[in-house]
Design an enzyme around this catalytic site. Structure first.
Site, PDB file in Angstrom:
ATOM      1  N   GLU A  76       1.148  -0.952   0.539  1.00  0.00           N
ATOM      2  CA  GLU A  76      -0.199   0.089  -0.006  1.00  0.00           C
ATOM      3  C   GLU A  76       1.200   0.939   0.064  1.00  0.00           C
ATOM      4  OE1 GLU A  76      -1.837  -3.438   1.425  1.00  0.00           O
ATOM      5  OE2 GLU A  76       0.015  -3.152   1.968  1.00  0.00           O
ATOM      6  N   PRO A 284      11.438 -12.859  -1.676  1.00  0.00           N
ATOM      7  CA  PRO A 284      10.339 -13.621  -0.615  1.00  0.00           C
ATOM      8  C   PRO A 284      10.023 -12.413   0.183  1.00  0.00           C
ATOM      9  CG  PRO A 284      12.698 -14.485   0.579  1.00  0.00           C
ATOM     10  CD  PRO A 284      12.819 -13.694  -1.256  1.00  0.00           C
ATOM     11  N   ARG A 285       8.540 -12.382   0.266  1.00  0.00           N
ATOM     12  CA  ARG A 285       8.307 -11.135   0.032  1.00  0.00           C
ATOM     13  C   ARG A 285       7.972 -10.989   1.849  1.00  0.00           C
ATOM     14  NH1 ARG A 285       4.446  -7.657  -1.837  1.00  0.00           N
ATOM     15  NH2 ARG A 285       2.765  -6.652  -0.532  1.00  0.00           N
ATOM     16  N   GLY A 326      13.130  -2.587  -0.895  1.00  0.00           N
ATOM     17  CA  GLY A 326      12.872  -1.536  -1.700  1.00  0.00           C
ATOM     18  C   GLY A 326      13.894  -1.648  -3.163  1.00  0.00           C
ATOM     19  N   GLU A 327      13.758  -3.027  -3.613  1.00  0.00           N
ATOM     20  CA  GLU A 327      15.126  -3.291  -4.591  1.00  0.00           C
ATOM     21  C   GLU A 327      13.858  -3.905  -6.342  1.00  0.00           C
ATOM     22  OE1 GLU A 327      19.519  -2.691  -4.130  1.00  0.00           O
ATOM     23  OE2 GLU A 327      19.035  -4.701  -3.663  1.00  0.00           O
ATOM     24  N   PRO A 352       0.733  -7.295 -10.064  1.00  0.00           N
ATOM     25  CA  PRO A 352       1.641  -8.089 -10.623  1.00  0.00           C
ATOM     26  C   PRO A 352       2.072  -6.547 -11.858  1.00  0.00           C
ATOM     27  CG  PRO A 352      -0.774  -7.856 -11.756  1.00  0.00           C
ATOM     28  CD  PRO A 352      -0.556  -7.608 -10.720  1.00  0.00           C
ATOM     29  N   LEU A 353       1.579  -4.884 -11.923  1.00  0.00           N
ATOM     30  CA  LEU A 353       1.746  -4.720 -12.729  1.00  0.00           C
ATOM     31  C   LEU A 353       2.951  -3.625 -12.551  1.00  0.00           C
ATOM     32  CD1 LEU A 353      -1.569  -1.864 -12.224  1.00  0.00           C
ATOM     33  CD2 LEU A 353      -1.273  -3.162 -13.677  1.00  0.00           C
ATOM     34  N   GLU A 354       4.053  -3.876 -11.834  1.00  0.00           N
ATOM     35  CA  GLU A 354       5.502  -3.045 -11.529  1.00  0.00           C
ATOM     36  C   GLU A 354       6.134  -4.254 -12.233  1.00  0.00           C
ATOM     37  OE1 GLU A 354       6.773  -4.165  -7.915  1.00  0.00           O
ATOM     38  OE2 GLU A 354       5.775  -2.243  -6.578  1.00  0.00           O
TER      39      GLU A 354
END
EC number: 2.4.99.12
Length: 442
Positions: A76, A284-285, A326-327, A352-354
């Site tokens: 978010e 990993p998330r 952040g990468e 998936p938009l990134e």
């Protein structure tokens, strides 16, 4: 769809305590010790969970007055980045407070915005904690990202005539069914919202099913389409690829969850038999899983390095573990193909938009209900494919890796889809400007 852009007396009247909200509040106070224990439990893997505990009880920085935006966690916060940048430009005379609920969200706020914004954790949904928080911050406008329906928070804003906008609002059918169990309380809560800026017509309809008035809801589109790729990032990705080997193909497995890493590694082993130069970047998330995933990769039989250890990707390196924060955009800038985790386990998928913004074709599992407004049209456009199982994942990646034309066509389709759906940010800013004008008189 036009929506209401004022903060009406009708909305404020709904903020009176009701029997249902009283019961909810009592339960929240009873459960709060368990919430604290859960934080302490999670702090075993991530010590940040036990830090700044006072903020969760409303001891926020004193900012009076401020603009306030709430984003739950990493996803978010990243989605809100273009909105934050516009707010900083449009309202430089107000401090901008960004709240999150997780340490990773906090880290993301600091990384993306530094000292340009204030940050603290959102208090628990307790009247005294929220009252303390709002007295210390005095927001002139509250912006809540996506799907956060908190009865006491919304009522506290209404009682203080703080206009509240739910931005990029989304509700899946599964969420509607869940909220329907407490439908009356949800309806009372939504009555305290100034405006719900929904991602799409389906989300708008779902909010109305839960009791939002039609005039409260406006369809703005999905702000995630307004992602701006940082200057120089594409060039940085290309430089890394040159270092790794210009002819190497790169597969990014993004936002993996427990149970998915093993699937990724088995498919990777099959693909390497046909594409021996293939490099896997597995991300990993959650940070608390970095070590476990690194161990899995080390035990796979392939040479692996960890990003956090600063290890170089050599010709013999097969796996790069993206155990840094952040990468993710950098890894997409390096990729030829991408798969998105949280979709082979029943989590609901991830954004998936990134990947699409970089023109990278996407393959995902079928558990994507959290992005039901994105995946079907992206798949229809040819930019993504949903696969049922491990064998289908291998088949799709094998096809893309062996056919550069097919791969590039899918990537171009993804990027076109991404660009054609931009514009939500301008809609949100118009609504915020209207709310701010009404609240502070211009």
């Amino acid at each position: 769809m036009e929506g209401r852009s004022d903060f009406s007396p009708t909305s404020r009247a709904k903020a009176r305590p009701t029997g249902r909200r009283v019961i909810y509040t009592v339960l929240m106070y009873v459960l709060t010790p368990l919430f604290v224990l859960r934080l302490l439990w999670r702090s075993r893997a991530n010590p940040a969970y036990r830090q700044r505990m006072a903020e969760r009880f409303g001891f926020a920085p004193t900012l009076r007055p401020c603009l306030w935006l709430h984003a739950v966690s990493v996803g978010e916060t990243i989605a809100a980045r273009p909105l934050v940048e516009r707010l900083l430009q449009a309202y430089p005379h107000y401090p901008l407070l960004v709240t999150t609920t997780t340490p990773t969200g906090s880290d993301t706020v600091k990384r993306l915005f530094g000292a340009r914004v204030e940050h603290c954790y959102l208090p628990y949904d307790l009247p005294d904690a929220l009252g303390r928080f709002l007295r210390r911050t005095s927001p002139v406008c509250a912006i809540v990202m996506e799907t956060e329906i908190w009865p006491n928070l919304y009522a506290a804003c209404a009682q203080r005539t703080i206009p509240l906008l739910v931005a990029n609002a989304r509700l899946s059918e599964r969420s509607v069914r869940g909220y329907a169990r407490v439908a009356t309380l949800v309806q009372e809560t939504l009555a305290n919202v100034s405006l719900i800026a929904a991602r799409g017509e389906q989300d708008a309809w779902h909010f109305q099913q839960l009791g939002a008035y039609a005039e409260q809801v406006s369809v703005c589109g999905n702000i995630k389409f307004d992602l701006q790729i940082p200057a120089g990032l594409v060039e940085q990705g290309q430089q890394l690829r040159q270092q790794w080997g210009a002819k190497r193909l790169v597969w990014v497995a993004a936002s993996t969850h427990s149970g998915e890493d093993e699937i990724i590694l088995r498919v990777f082993a099959q693909l390497r038999a046909h594409v021996p130069e293939l490099l896997l970047i597995i991300v990993p998330r959650h940070p608390e899983r970095f070590d476990a995933v690194a161990r899995l990769c080390a035990a796979s039989g392939f040479a692996s390095v960890r990003r956090s250890a600063g290890g170089r990707v050599l010709p013999e390196t097969a796996i790069l573990v993206g155990d840094s924060m952040g990468e993710m955009l950098l890894w997409y800038a390096c990729a030829d193909v991408a798969c998105i985790g949280g979709s082979w386990v029943a989590h609901g998928g991830h954004n998936p938009l990134e990947a699409a913004a970089f023109g990278i074709p996407v393959v995902s599992g079928v558990h994507v209900h959290n992005f039901a407004d994105i995946f079907p049209p992206l798949c229809a456009a040819g930019g993504a494919v949903l696969v049922q199982d491990e064998a289908a994942l291998y088949a799709q990646l094998h096809a893309w890796l062996h056919d550069v034309v097919l791969r590039q066509q899918a990537g171009v389709a993804a990027q076109i889809f991404f660009r054609q759906n931009q514009g939500a940010l301008d809609c949100l800013i118009r609504h915020i400007n209207t709310l701010m004008t009404i609240r502070v008189g211009g």
